[in-house]
Every structure is written in structure tokens, then in C-alpha cells.
Design a protein around this motif. Structure first.
Motif, short mmCIF file in Angstrom:
data_model
loop_
_atom_site.label_atom_id
_atom_site.label_comp_id
_atom_site.label_asym_id
_atom_site.label_seq_id
_atom_site.Cartn_x
_atom_site.Cartn_y
_atom_site.Cartn_z
N ALA A 109 0.83 -1.21 0.00
CA ALA A 109 0.00 0.00 0.00
C ALA A 109 0.87 1.26 0.00
N GLY A 110 1.96 1.24 0.77
CA GLY A 110 2.84 2.39 0.84
C GLY A 110 3.54 2.68 -0.47
N GLN A 130 6.58 23.14 12.72
CA GLN A 130 7.13 24.44 12.35
C GLN A 130 6.33 25.59 12.94
N ASP A 131 4.99 25.46 12.90
CA ASP A 131 4.15 26.52 13.47
C ASP A 131 4.42 26.69 14.96
N ASP A 132 4.57 25.57 15.66
CA ASP A 132 4.81 25.61 17.10
C ASP A 132 6.16 26.26 17.41
N GLU A 133 7.19 25.89 16.66
CA GLU A 133 8.53 26.44 16.89
C GLU A 133 8.62 27.91 16.49
N LEU A 134 7.97 28.25 15.38
CA LEU A 134 8.03 29.64 14.91
C LEU A 134 7.29 30.59 15.85
N ARG A 135 6.30 30.06 16.57
CA ARG A 135 5.62 30.89 17.57
C ARG A 135 6.59 31.24 18.70
N LYS A 136 7.47 30.28 19.02
CA LYS A 136 8.46 30.52 20.09
C LYS A 136 9.57 31.43 19.61
N ASN A 137 10.01 31.20 18.36
CA ASN A 137 11.12 31.98 17.81
C ASN A 137 10.91 32.17 16.31
N PRO A 138 10.40 33.33 15.89
CA PRO A 138 10.09 33.57 14.47
C PRO A 138 11.29 33.41 13.54
N LYS A 139 12.51 33.48 14.07
CA LYS A 139 13.71 33.37 13.24
C LYS A 139 14.29 31.95 13.21
N SER A 140 13.63 31.03 13.88
CA SER A 140 14.16 29.67 13.95
C SER A 140 14.02 28.95 12.62
N LYS A 141 14.82 27.92 12.44
CA LYS A 141 14.78 27.09 11.23
C LYS A 141 14.55 25.63 11.62
N PRO A 142 13.31 25.30 12.00
CA PRO A 142 13.03 23.92 12.44
C PRO A 142 13.20 22.92 11.29
N THR A 143 13.80 21.78 11.58
CA THR A 143 14.08 20.75 10.58
C THR A 143 13.36 19.46 10.95
N VAL A 144 12.58 18.93 10.01
CA VAL A 144 11.80 17.72 10.24
C VAL A 144 12.16 16.70 9.18
N ALA A 145 12.20 15.43 9.56
CA ALA A 145 12.48 14.34 8.61
C ALA A 145 11.45 13.23 8.78
N THR A 146 11.05 12.62 7.68
CA THR A 146 10.13 11.48 7.75
C THR A 146 10.79 10.26 7.13
N ASN A 147 10.31 9.10 7.53
CA ASN A 147 10.84 7.84 7.04
C ASN A 147 10.20 7.51 5.70
N ASP A 148 11.02 7.25 4.67
CA ASP A 148 10.50 6.96 3.33
C ASP A 148 10.36 5.46 3.06
N ASN A 149 10.48 4.64 4.10
CA ASN A 149 10.19 3.22 3.96
C ASN A 149 8.70 3.06 3.62
N PRO A 150 8.31 2.17 2.66
CA PRO A 150 6.89 2.04 2.29
C PRO A 150 5.96 1.77 3.47
N LEU A 151 6.43 1.01 4.46
CA LEU A 151 5.60 0.75 5.64
C LEU A 151 5.35 2.04 6.41
N ALA A 152 6.42 2.82 6.62
CA ALA A 152 6.27 4.09 7.34
C ALA A 152 5.38 5.05 6.55
#
Length: 345
Positions: A109-110, A130-152
Motif C-alpha cells: 500500500a505504501g 514548524q508553526d509551534d517552533e516559529l511561535r516561540k522563535n520567528p527566526k528559527s529554522k526547524p528541521t523535520v524528517a520522515t521515514n520513506d520506507n513504504p511501511l512508514a
């Protein structure tokens, strides 16, 4: 994956998940969000089980020090479980006797999604963090990663599906309903969302077209019939199949019943009727059925083909009538039977 191939695979998966959901498997799906101060999940899981990283909030990488630290952590990490030092990591844990079977099906399915499609539900994760972090610090550069495995990818899609339909359920530790049923609901919604829009796809005047085949069916069977039509269209070409969504703009008029009866009675070489309980209950199917019955009365039986999904009684159809069993044959196979009939005609 082509659109047609994707539809076929979705329909295969729907049947598979439907079969498994009917068996009420012993399977649970839990999600856990781990922060830097919490390195373990304090509970035992039933066997068999499987854990997988779904996404991580790495942190802010706006400085040279943060980038250097991230690079060192990346080199020293088992990426199966994510990057060491991430501020937040979300894990999915599947447990119970249905686990092994679900893993096989979920990976298929993935694999349905292209990179651009996965971004739709990845972006939900990105945006919330990002919205949560930018509320704390508008100049921050939050970095997010997701797993590209088909199951994930599939598990993240299920969480996205829940967020769209039951916004508060996605925050539960234990996700309900069971994964087979949840996957079935998500796939059915996927098909519904991809159903062709009600638009006129033909520039030819409807009353001037002589169709090779016309299909008559209730809306409940649209997914199946749409797949049959896709297969037919690939072989017969444009303006050879009367399928209502392809001519919706021209049907939207007064006395549409007369127009439809002419199409089924006079303008089509073969009429394929998809019979089921719902067919006998729908007014528009009844109008189309009148044209079919008149052809039967005129002994033009060779112009009629039945596909049945159940044994519902339909006025004018009898147990001695031959039919294709829609519960046994796939849309592609039904399309090949239709082509065979057309060639004989």
C-alpha cells in the motif's frame, strides 16, 4: 505507476484488506513520541511485533554549531531508528498475531504513492511542528524528517487519514480501529477522491454518437464499473463507451430520461447491465432498464450482457439468464468479456 495501474492495485488492495478485516485479527497499533530525555518505551509488547520510526523533529539547524552536531549524530546513528539527538521522534509499534500479514500488505500500500503525493501528508507533520517552533522563535529554522520506507509511508498516511476524518483520534496512543479495517477505509476514501469529476469529456454532440457499449449501473458499483470502463477505453478509444461521467454536461438538461433511453435503446451496440440489489431500487436505473427490457421483448438478446453481484430480484431478469459473476471476475477480466462480445456483434 500509471493511473490505470494504480487503480488496479488499489482495487486489489481493497479486496485483500476487506478479506482480512472480516477475520477480526488480533492486532494493535500504538504510537509513541519520544523526546531527548526519554530513551525507551516502558512496556512489553506482545509477539510478534514490529517497531518503526515514522518522523523526527531534528531541531533548529540555523547555526554552524547545530549543523556540525547534526552531522556528527547522523554519522553515529542507526538510521532504522532515526537520527540520534533529535528533539522529538515518533514511533509506530504494531503487535499481535496479525502483524506479519499486515506488514506485507502495508508495504504494498505504501508503494502506491509518488514522492509528490507523500508530501501531502508529510506536510501536516512539518506544518504542526514548524508553526509551534516559529511561535516561540520567528527566526528559527526547524528541521523535520520522515521515514520513506513504504511501511512508514503507509502508517503516516493512516495517521493523516485519521487527522482528516477524526481530528482528535490521531493524538491517542492506541490507534483505532484495527489496522486492517483502518486501511480498508483509507483505501476506499482514496478511490472516492479519485473518482472522475462530473465534467463533459467529449466535444461531440451526444445524440450524434453511436456507441460500441453502454454501461448501466447503480452508484454503489461506480468504483468497479469505472475500472471496467478504463480498461475498455484503452482498447476502444474515445466516444465508444457511454459512461455517464464522460457526458455529464450534456446529460444535465430537461427530459434527460428520454435522452438516456435513446442511448441505451438505439445508439449502443451492446448494453452491459451491472445487476445487484441497489439496481432495482434506483429511479435512473429503472429508466435505463426500460430500454433494455424492450430490446429483450424484441428478441435482440445479443445486444444485452449481464454482470451480477448478488441474487437480487430484478423485474424482467430471471434465474435462467446468463451472466458474468462480478464477485469472481476482476474489472479487467469483465472488460475482456465485453470486448469479446463486441467482436462477435
Amino acid at each position: 505507476m500509471s493511473i490505470l495501474s494504480k487503480k488496479r492495485e488499489i482495487n486489489r488492495l481493497i479486496k485483500s484488506f476487506e478479506s482480512e478485516a472480516d477475520q477480526y485479527h488480533d492486532i494493535d497499533f500504538h504510537i509513541y513520541t519520544i523526546n531527548q530525555s526519554q530513551s525507551t518505551i516502558n512496556r512489553k509488547f506482545r509477539r510478534p511485533n514490529h517497531g518503526i520510526m515514522l518522523w523526527q523533529y531534528i531541531g533548529e539547524l540555523g547555526s554552524d554549531k547545530a549543523l556540525t552536531e547534526f552531522t556528527e549524530n547522523l554519522q553515529d546513528s542507526d538510521l532504522k531508528w532515526g537520527v540520534r539527538g533529535a528533539k522529538l521522534t515518533k514511533y509506530g509499534i504494531i503487535e499481535g498475531q496479525g502483524t506479519i500479514q499486515f506488514l506485507k500488505m502495508a508495504k504494498r500500500a505504501g508503494s502506491l504513492f509518488s514522492e509528490s503525493e507523500t508530501m501531502k501528508f508529510k506536510s501536516r507533520v512539518f506544518q504542526e511542528i514548524q508553526d509551534d517552533e516559529l511561535r516561540k522563535n520567528p527566526k528559527s529554522k526547524p528541521t523535520v524528517a520522515t521515514n520513506d520506507n513504504p511501511l512508514a509511508i503507509w502508517l503516516n498516511y493512516l495517521l493523516y487519514f485519521i487527522s482528516k476524518n477524526n481530528p482528535y483520534r490521531q493524538y491517542s496512543t492506541k490507534i483505532e480501529p484495527d489496522l486492517f479495517t483502518l486501511s480498508l477505509l483509507a483505501l476506499e476514501k482514496m478511490v472516492e477522491d479519485e473518482t472522475p469529476n462530473k465534467s463533459d469529456k467529449s466535444s461531440t454532440k451526444l445524440t450524434d454518437i453511436n456507441f460500441k457499449v453502454a454501461v448501466s449501473f447503480p452508484g454503489e458499483k461506480r468504483r468497479y464499473v469505472s475500472s471496467v470502463v478504463d480498461n475498455l477505453r484503452a482498447q476502444l478509444g474515445k466516444d465508444k463507451i457511454f459512461y455517464d461521467f464522460d457526458y455529464q454536461a450534456q446529460i444535465a438538461r430537461p427530459n434527460a430520461d428520454v435522452l438516456l433511453q435513446d442511448i441505451y435503446h438505439k445508439q449502443s451496440e451492446l448494453i452491459v447491465v451491472f445487476l445487484c440489489q441497489e439496481y432495482s431500487q434506483k429511479d435512473w436505473c429503472g429508466l435505463e432498464w426500460r430500454g433494455v427490457r424492450d430490446l429483450i421483448k424484441a428478441k435482440e438478446d445479443d445486444k444485452i450482457m449481464f454482470v451480477r453481484f448478488d441474487n437480487a430480484e430484478i423485474d424482467g431478469a430471471f434465474s435462467i439468464d446468463g451472466y458474468i459473476d462480478g464477485n469472481i471476475f476482476q474489472p479487467k477480466e469483465v472488460a475482456s468479456f465485453i470486448i469479446e462480445r463486441i467482436n462477435i456483434l
